[in-house]
Design a protein around this motif. Structure first.
Motif, short mmCIF file in Angstrom:
data_model
loop_
_atom_site.label_atom_id
_atom_site.label_comp_id
_atom_site.label_asym_id
_atom_site.label_seq_id
_atom_site.Cartn_x
_atom_site.Cartn_y
_atom_site.Cartn_z
N PRO A 127 0.74 -1.23 0.04
CA PRO A 127 0.03 -0.10 0.04
C PRO A 127 0.92 1.15 -0.21
CG PRO A 127 0.07 -1.10 2.39
CD PRO A 127 0.65 -1.86 1.24
N GLN A 128 0.51 2.15 -0.84
CA GLN A 128 1.03 3.60 -0.79
C GLN A 128 0.22 4.77 -0.32
OE1 GLN A 128 1.61 2.40 -4.98
NE2 GLN A 128 3.36 3.55 -4.87
N ARG A 129 0.63 5.75 0.24
CA ARG A 129 0.18 6.77 0.78
C ARG A 129 0.02 8.05 -0.19
NH1 ARG A 129 1.22 10.80 5.21
NH2 ARG A 129 -0.89 10.91 6.50
N TRP A 130 -1.09 8.44 -0.36
CA TRP A 130 -1.32 9.63 -1.21
C TRP A 130 -0.34 10.55 -1.14
CZ3 TRP A 130 -3.37 11.00 -5.83
CH2 TRP A 130 -3.72 12.34 -6.22
N GLN A 131 -0.38 11.00 0.34
CA GLN A 131 0.32 12.23 0.52
C GLN A 131 1.83 12.11 0.22
OE1 GLN A 131 -2.23 10.79 2.19
NE2 GLN A 131 -3.31 12.27 3.61
N GLU A 132 2.49 10.92 -0.06
CA GLU A 132 3.77 10.90 -0.42
C GLU A 132 3.92 10.33 -1.73
OE1 GLU A 132 4.53 7.76 2.58
OE2 GLU A 132 4.03 9.39 4.06
N ASN A 133 2.97 10.73 -2.75
CA ASN A 133 3.12 10.04 -3.98
C ASN A 133 3.53 11.06 -5.07
OD1 ASN A 133 1.16 12.06 -4.79
ND2 ASN A 133 -0.28 10.54 -5.49
N ALA A 134 4.19 12.22 -4.78
CA ALA A 134 4.68 13.30 -5.56
C ALA A 134 5.59 12.71 -6.82
CB ALA A 134 5.28 14.40 -5.01
N ALA A 135 6.59 11.87 -6.70
CA ALA A 135 7.33 11.27 -7.44
C ALA A 135 6.45 10.23 -8.49
CB ALA A 135 8.44 10.27 -6.51
N ASP A 136 5.46 10.08 -8.12
CA ASP A 136 4.45 9.19 -9.17
C ASP A 136 4.05 10.16 -10.52
OD1 ASP A 136 4.92 7.14 -7.61
OD2 ASP A 136 3.08 6.96 -6.76
N GLY A 137 4.36 11.29 -10.40
CA GLY A 137 3.82 12.09 -11.48
C GLY A 137 2.56 12.66 -11.27
N SER A 138 1.57 13.25 -12.28
CA SER A 138 0.40 13.88 -12.18
C SER A 138 -0.47 12.89 -12.58
CB SER A 138 0.37 14.98 -12.84
OG SER A 138 0.80 15.00 -14.18
N PHE A 139 -1.94 13.20 -12.39
CA PHE A 139 -3.00 12.21 -12.87
C PHE A 139 -3.86 12.98 -13.53
CE2 PHE A 139 -0.89 9.70 -9.17
CZ PHE A 139 -0.95 8.49 -9.88
N ASP A 140 -4.64 12.46 -14.43
CA ASP A 140 -5.81 13.27 -14.86
C ASP A 140 -7.00 13.19 -14.08
OD1 ASP A 140 -4.27 14.03 -17.54
OD2 ASP A 140 -4.09 11.86 -17.52
#
Length: 193
Positions: A92-105
């Motif tokens: 599981p991954q935390r939303w608040q720590e996802n900046a490295a995953d790039g942006s979503f539409d």
């Protein structure tokens, strides 16, 4: 598929992972997250949940709960859920720590509290890209049956968004038609990266 999707619930276990699994099988570019401080799974009683840190592999949780009480966690659907989750991604991954995953539409949440946390988090980020992101909340009870229904409804809605020439111009009509057809109220907001 035109867009990158994120599925977000509280613990990145049931609702977001059911949708993630379905979208992945359908060929969508999808990620999933939780917004909670920890990952919580039901325990032997309401006062004794099983608590893990985000990033703890699903397989570890599976083995841990299988050691504790295999009958209980099989009967309540937790072991099958964790097995499904481990076939989709590692942990599981935390939303608040996802900046490295790039942006979503498009970001889907499955609980109003989670929707509010995602909107607040997006608002607090540096808006370097000034890229719009559609955030939609479809209220889904946190049980296995409702998660499966919620994932299918989310897929229906995404197919409508994908079919639109410009979701920015037609989102109001898409939402109204969805709410009328499925008798489910949606919350939505347009935010920025």
């Amino acid at each position: 598929m035109k867009f990158r999707y994120a599925m977000v619930c509280s613990s990145n276990q049931n609702r977001s992972m059911e949708a993630h699994s379905l979208f992945k099988r359908q060929g969508f570019e999808v990620s999933s997250y939780g917004t909670g401080a920890h990952v919580k799974l039901p325990g032997p009683s309401l006062r004794e949940p099983n608590v893990y840190e985000f990033g703890t592999p699903y397989k570890y949780m599976f083995e841990d709960l299988r050691r504790k009480d295999p009958e209980l966690y099989k009967r309540n659907g937790i072991l099958p859920m964790l097995k499904r989750n481990s076939s989709v991604k590692l942990a599981p991954q935390r939303w608040q720590e996802n900046a490295a995953d790039g942006s979503f539409d498009v970001v889907f949440t499955f609980e109003e509290k989670v929707f509010d946390m995602v909107i607040e988090d997006l608002h607090n980020r540096d808006h370097v890209l000034m890229k719009s992101v559609l955030v939609i909340n479809l209220e889904v009870k946190d049980n296995h049956e409702e998660a499966a229904i919620g994932a299918r409804l989310t897929l229906d809605l995404c197919q409508e968004i994908e079919a639109a020439e410009s979701w920015e111009e037609s989102i109001d009509d898409i939402v109204i038609a969805f709410e009328k057809q499925h008798r489910r109220k949606l919350l939505y907001s347009i935010s920025f990266y």
